[in-house]
Write a protein that holds these residues in place. Sequence first.
Motif, short mmCIF file in Angstrom:
data_model
loop_
_atom_site.label_atom_id
_atom_site.label_comp_id
_atom_site.label_asym_id
_atom_site.label_seq_id
_atom_site.Cartn_x
_atom_site.Cartn_y
_atom_site.Cartn_z
N ALA A 415 0.80 -1.22 0.00
CA ALA A 415 0.00 0.00 0.00
C ALA A 415 0.84 1.27 0.00
N VAL A 416 1.96 1.25 0.68
CA VAL A 416 2.71 2.50 0.90
C VAL A 416 3.30 3.07 -0.39
N GLN A 417 3.49 2.20 -1.38
CA GLN A 417 4.16 2.68 -2.59
C GLN A 417 3.21 3.31 -3.60
N SER A 418 1.91 3.24 -3.31
CA SER A 418 0.96 3.81 -4.27
C SER A 418 -0.23 4.36 -3.52
N ARG A 419 -0.50 5.64 -3.75
CA ARG A 419 -1.59 6.27 -3.04
C ARG A 419 -2.90 5.60 -3.32
N TRP A 422 -3.04 2.70 -1.12
CA TRP A 422 -3.17 3.20 0.25
C TRP A 422 -4.63 3.57 0.52
N ILE A 426 -7.42 2.14 3.25
CA ILE A 426 -8.13 2.96 4.23
C ILE A 426 -9.64 2.77 4.09
N ALA C 14 -5.47 10.02 8.17
CA ALA C 14 -6.59 9.10 8.36
C ALA C 14 -7.41 9.37 9.63
N GLU C 38 -0.22 14.61 -3.77
CA GLU C 38 -1.26 13.62 -3.45
C GLU C 38 -0.77 12.19 -3.44
N GLU C 39 0.45 11.97 -3.93
CA GLU C 39 0.97 10.61 -3.95
C GLU C 39 1.52 10.16 -2.59
N GLN C 40 1.63 11.12 -1.65
CA GLN C 40 2.26 10.73 -0.38
C GLN C 40 1.39 9.76 0.40
N THR C 41 2.07 8.86 1.13
CA THR C 41 1.34 7.85 1.90
C THR C 41 1.83 7.84 3.35
N CYS C 42 3.02 7.28 3.58
CA CYS C 42 3.54 7.16 4.94
C CYS C 42 5.06 7.21 4.88
N GLU C 58 11.22 0.87 0.91
CA GLU C 58 10.26 1.18 -0.17
C GLU C 58 9.52 2.47 0.14
N ALA C 59 9.12 2.61 1.39
CA ALA C 59 8.42 3.83 1.79
C ALA C 59 9.33 5.04 1.63
N HIS C 62 9.75 6.01 -1.99
CA HIS C 62 8.50 6.63 -2.45
C HIS C 62 8.45 8.07 -1.98
#
Lengths: 479, 223, 245
Positions: A415-419, A422, A426, C14, C38-42, C58-59, C62
Motif C-alpha cells: 500500500a505504501v508505494q501507491s496512493r 493506500w 483505508i 486518516a 497527493e501521492e504521499q502515503t507514509c 520502499e516507503a 516513495h
Amino acid sequence: MEIKTEQFVEIGKREMNDPYAQTFLKILPEVLGVMREVGMASYTDPKGASTYGASIRREAVARMPELLEQLESSLIANGTRVIWARDAEEANEAILKIARDNNIKYVTKGKSMVTEEMNTNEMLIKNGIDVYESDLGELIIQLLKRPPFHIVGPAINVPVEEIRDIFLEKGIMTEPTLDPTELGRAARIFLREKFQHLEMGITGVNMAVANTGTIINVENEGNIRFTKSSPRIQVSVMSLEKVVPNMKDALYILRLLCRNCTGQKLGSYITFDTGPKKEGEIDGPEELIVVIVDNGRSKQLLNPELREAFHCIRCGACLNRCPVYAKVGGYAYGWAYSGPIGQVLNPLLLGLDRTQDLYRASTDCGRCKEVCPSGVNHPRIFRYYRQQDVEGNKELRSVKRPWSERQSFKAWQWAVQSRKNWDRSIRMMRPLLNKGISSPGLRRWVKPLNSWMKSRNLQTMPAKTFHERWKDLEKEQSQ
Amino acid sequence: MTMSAREAIFKQLNQMDPPDLKPRPPEIPQIDLPDDIDGRIETFMTELTAKAGVAHRVENEEAARKLLTEIAAAEQINTILIAGDDTTSSLNLKEWGEKEGVSVLEASAYEDKNDYRKDGFEAADAGITGVDFAFSESGTLAIRHNSKNARLISLAPPIHIAIFPAERLYRYYEEVIPQVYAEQEGIPSQMTFITGPSMTADIAATPTIGMHGPIKLFAIVVG
Amino acid sequence: MSDVSLFIPCMVDALMPEIGESVFRLLRRLDKKPVYHEEQTCCGQPAISAGYNAPAIEAAKHFISIFENDEAIVSPSGSCVYTVKYDYPILLADDPVWLKRSESLSNRVYELSQYLVDVLGLSDVGSVFEGKVAFHESCKNLRGLGVSDQPKKLLQGVRGTEVVPLNGAEICCGFGGAFAVGYPEISEGMVKDKSTSFIESGADRLILSEPGCLLNVSGYLEKHHPEKRALHLASFLMESQEGGN
C-alpha cells in the motif's frame, strides 16, 4: 540467579500493583537523577565530559584484543595470576579449585555483576563453601533470594520490616530493630567477624588498567577493601570489557562513574591493586588472581552494531531516567542487569529468544541515551534487535515474528508505494475500525484496539481523509 | 587437542575489524580551583566535610599532637594502631601515647598476621596514618600501602585519623597519580583513595554514615 | 510567495485530518501557498520502529521521489521529520544513489514550529487566547530534533496566553507507537502521569506538537477527564486566530 526475562510483563504488572514498590519508584529515580545533575555540574562542561568518557570507552572496546593482551602481560609481570574463562562453567570451576586447593571454608564477596551472571555463589555453596555477600544491599538480596532491584541499590526497595525479619531469621542480629542505621550496624558486626578471619575474598572489577595491570574497585562501604586486604587470597573477576588503556583514562572514568552513579565526586573508597602484597607487607593478599570472563561477549563483539553495549561502566544513570523502569522496577528485567542497560545486555548475553519483551517494552524516548556517559545508544540497539527478529539472526537466536504481523507489513509495503493502494486500504479499514470502536464485544477479537480502548477513547475514523479533503482545500486557496 | 580458554577467546576477538579510531574529542578543562596553599586547604576541608569527614588545620606538629589529645578524649580512644610512615614517625606517637595514657600498637611490630588482625579489629579504637597525597578537588586522601603504611590500619579500627603536611595537598589527581604509575618500580601493591568515612544508603535509601569501614574519618592538615 | 510542501503524516491523514487542515490554513494566513503532493502515503516510521527495514526502504524511496524537488517540506509531526532526516540515511546507507537523494532532502524538511520560527522568523502568528496553556515536550521533537524553544516561543507569542510549567514535561507520554498496545499497562501508567501533571499545572489547555502523543493523551483525557482539553499546536494556533477560524 534464576533467569526470569520471559516474565517481564507478569512481574512488571505485579510491581505496578505493589504500593510500596511504586512509592519508591516515584521518588528514588528522580532523587538519584537530581544528585547526578549536581555531581555533573561540578564539571566545567558536563556534556563534554560525557563525550570524552564515551571516546575512552569506544577506544577501549575497539582495541580490546590488544588491550587484553597488554593487560595480561602487565598482570603477570606484577605477580598476578591470570585465568581466562570462556563461560560460567570454566570460571566457576577455576574459582572452586582455588578455594578447594586452599582449604577455604568461606569467602566474602564484593559486588560483582559478572558473578551474578554466572551463579558463582550458588556453585560455591553447593560445594560446601559459605558465601557472604558483603555489600549491604547484596547481603539483603542474598538472604531474601531476590534479584537486584536497582544496579546501585539492589535492596533499596525492600521494606525495613522484611530486612528486620530476615536478619533475625538468619542470625545477623538477635535484637529486633527497624532503624536503618541499627540494621546496618548489625550487618557490620556480623560481617566484621568474617572479614577478620578471612582467607579468601572474591571481588568484581570496575576497571582493569592495561599498561600497569591494575585492578580498580569503587565502593562506599569498605567491604571490598576488607575482601581484598584481609585474606591471603584475592580473586577478582572481570568481564572482558572492563579493560581501559592507562591510569589517566581510569581517573577520568572514575570521576564520571561516581558522579553518574550517586552524584558523589568520588565514592568513599577506591582501591587500585597492582599485584599481590610485596615483601615485608603484613596485610594484603599473598596471591592475587584475576579471572577474565567471556560468557558470550567475544562472539557479539564481532558485530559492530553491538560494540557500544560494551562501553557501559555500570553507573545506573539510565535506570533513573527510564519511564518504563519507573513503572516496573528492577525485578521485571529478570536477570543481572535491569533498566535500559539490561534491555541492551540481557538480549546480547542470553539471546533474543529469551528476552523478547525487553527490547520491545520501550517507547525509544531517548532519555537513557541522552544521559549515558559512555556513549551507549540504547534505543538504536533495541531497534537493531527488533530488526534481527524480522531478518533472522542465528548468532543472537532471533525469533520469527508472528505471522499476522509479517502479513500486515507485507500489506503495508504494497500500500505504501501507491496512493491508490493506500486509499483502497483505508476505505476497507474505516468501517471495520469504526465498528470495533463502537462495539466492545467485537473489539475483544482485535487485541491492539482492545488494549488501546481499555484506558482510552478513540474517535471514529473521519469520513474523509486529509487526502480526500484536499480538493476542497485547494479551492479555498484560489479564493 | 582442545583449545585453551585463552586461545578460544583470542581466536574470536582477533576477528574484530582493526580499530577505526577517530582522534578523541578535546579534553575538557579541569574545574577551576584555588592554587594557593590556603585556598587548597580550604577547598579540601569543605569537600571532606561535605562527605561527612572531619577536617582540621593545625600550624605544626606540636599543635597536631595537641589536637590528637583532644580527639582522643572526645572519642574515648584508649588504644591506637599506628603506621610507621614518615609523618607518623616524626610525630613520635609512642611518646605521645605514653604521655596521654593511650596504648600505642605499631603495625610494623607484628610478626603474626592474625595477632595484627585481632588487634586491628578488636583492640584498636583508632588507626593513625600519614598519607602520600591529598586532593582538594574532592577532599580525598591517597595512601600508597607498603610495609610502613599497612592497609588495615586505615580500615579496621572504627576511627581513622589521617595526618599530613600541607605540601602533600594537590588540587587534581592528575598532578601526581600518573607519575606513581609511570614506573613499574614505584607502583604500590595497593593504593587507596579515601573520601570520607564509610557509608551506605542501601536500606530504604536512608544515608547512614559508617558501614564496614571506619565510622569516623579525621584529616589533620599540618602547615 | 514561495511554495511550502505539506508532509501530512499517515496518522493525521486518516485519523486527525483537521490537524492537516489547521496547518494548511495557518500557512495560508501567513501568506504561504502550500502544495500537497497527493501521492504521499507514509514516511515509514512504523516499519522502522518494528524492525521491518525492507518495507521501510520502499516507503523511503516513495517519499523521496515525491518530495525531493521541494524547497521546504513542513510536517505537524516531529517524529516523521526525524524519520526522514535521520533514519532514511541509515536505511539507504548501502545504496549510494538513494543515499545522496535522501541526504539532499534532509535539510529541507521541517517540523511545523521549526519552520514558523527558524525559517519564517515568526513568534506571533496572529493568535489570541485568554488563558493558561501547558506544553508537552514530545520525545522525538525534544531529544530527536532538538526542537523545544520553537513551539514554546509560538505559545508565548499568542496574545493573552500564559504558558505555565508542566511537571515532567519532557517525560514520555507512553505512546511509542506499538508500545501503547503492546504494553498497555505500562503505557497507561505513563499517560496517567501525563494527565495528572496537566491537571496539576492549572492549565486550560495542554498543547502537543506530535499527533501520536495527542492521540494518546487526548484519548486518555476523554475517557477519564473529559472536561480537560488537549490539542495540537497547529489546531490551537489556528482556532485562536484573530478574526476567527
